[in-house]
Design an enzyme around this catalytic site. Structure first.
Site, short mmCIF file in Angstrom:
data_model
loop_
_atom_site.label_atom_id
_atom_site.label_comp_id
_atom_site.label_asym_id
_atom_site.label_seq_id
_atom_site.Cartn_x
_atom_site.Cartn_y
_atom_site.Cartn_z
N ASN A 8 0.83 -1.19 0.00
CA ASN A 8 0.00 0.00 0.00
C ASN A 8 0.87 1.25 0.00
O ASN A 8 0.40 2.35 0.23
CB ASN A 8 -0.95 0.02 1.21
CG ASN A 8 -2.27 -0.67 0.89
OD1 ASN A 8 -2.75 -0.62 -0.24
ND2 ASN A 8 -2.84 -1.32 1.88
N ASP A 68 10.95 -6.61 -1.77
CA ASP A 68 11.63 -6.06 -0.61
C ASP A 68 12.92 -5.44 -1.12
O ASP A 68 13.57 -5.98 -2.04
CB ASP A 68 11.92 -7.13 0.44
CG ASP A 68 12.16 -6.50 1.82
OD1 ASP A 68 11.71 -5.36 2.05
OD2 ASP A 68 12.80 -7.14 2.67
N GLY A 156 12.64 7.43 0.82
CA GLY A 156 13.64 6.59 1.47
C GLY A 156 15.00 7.28 1.52
O GLY A 156 15.12 8.44 1.90
#
Length: 200
Positions: A8, A68, A156
């Site tokens: 999400n 990931d 990030g």
């Protein structure tokens, strides 16, 4: 073709949809009304990606992929790696705190080589069996950690990561360029090529 992307994260979702274009319709967890906090207890990127994808497949029975991503810094023995999102502790995903901790840990360090690595786990609903068909795809981009944040795009660790061959950080390059050279783009390209040539 419709496929679930087990996230999400609006940044990731937008990035993936931009990369895929109109080739494949990508649905988010929100699109399938999944609001469960899917566990990520693996010790590697591969384990985490497979764990997330398997959870969705087991509960929804749909073809799914999960990713990931980790930032691996040579001087820190590959850290933060699988713990990149929660490097600074707490519930994780605090980009500013994560970058601050990383820059502090790199203070005075001459070897600033690093890489972003993305692993995508794809579970495809098989035609004749209940068990999904599993595939893994990896994308890597080499670079260096700079000493201070630069740029306002991305998310990030993008403001402190300088990809190899460029003099701008991921956060300065902008999404259009980043989405063609990033670790996720490289992994997604392999995923798309596979989906285009497979018969599932």
């Amino acid at each position: 073709m419709k496929i679930i992307f087990a996230t999400n994260n609006s940044h990731k979702l937008s990035e993936i949809r931009d990369i895929l274009g109109s080739e494949i319709e990508v649905l988010s967890l929100r699109d399938i009304q999944c609001d469960t906090d899917i566990p990520e207890t693996g010790k590697t990127l591969e384990e985490n990606a497979l764990q997330k994808a398997q959870y969705i497949y087991d509960h929804y029975g749909l073809s799914v992929f999960a990713d990931d991503t980790g930032l691996e810094v040579d001087a820190l023995d590959g850290a933060p790696g699988v713990y990149s999102a929660r490097y600074a502790g707490g519930d994780g995903h605090d980009s500013e705190a994560n970058m601050t901790k990383l820059l502090e840990n790199m203070n005075g360090e001459n070897n600033r080589k690093a890489r972003f690595r993305t692993v995508i786990a794809l579970l495809l609903k098989g035609k004749t069996c209940e068990q999904p068909i599993k595939h893994l795809f990896e994308g890597i981009v080499e670079g260096t950690i700079i000493t201070e944040r630069r740029g306002g795009e991305g998310f990030g660790y993008d403001p402190i990561f300088l990809p190899e061959g460029y003099d701008l950080t991921f956060a300065e390059l902008g999404n259009e360029i980043k989405n063609t050279i990033s670790h996720r783009a490289r992994a997604v390209k392999k995923l798309v090529e596979f989906l285009k040539t497979s018969h599932y």
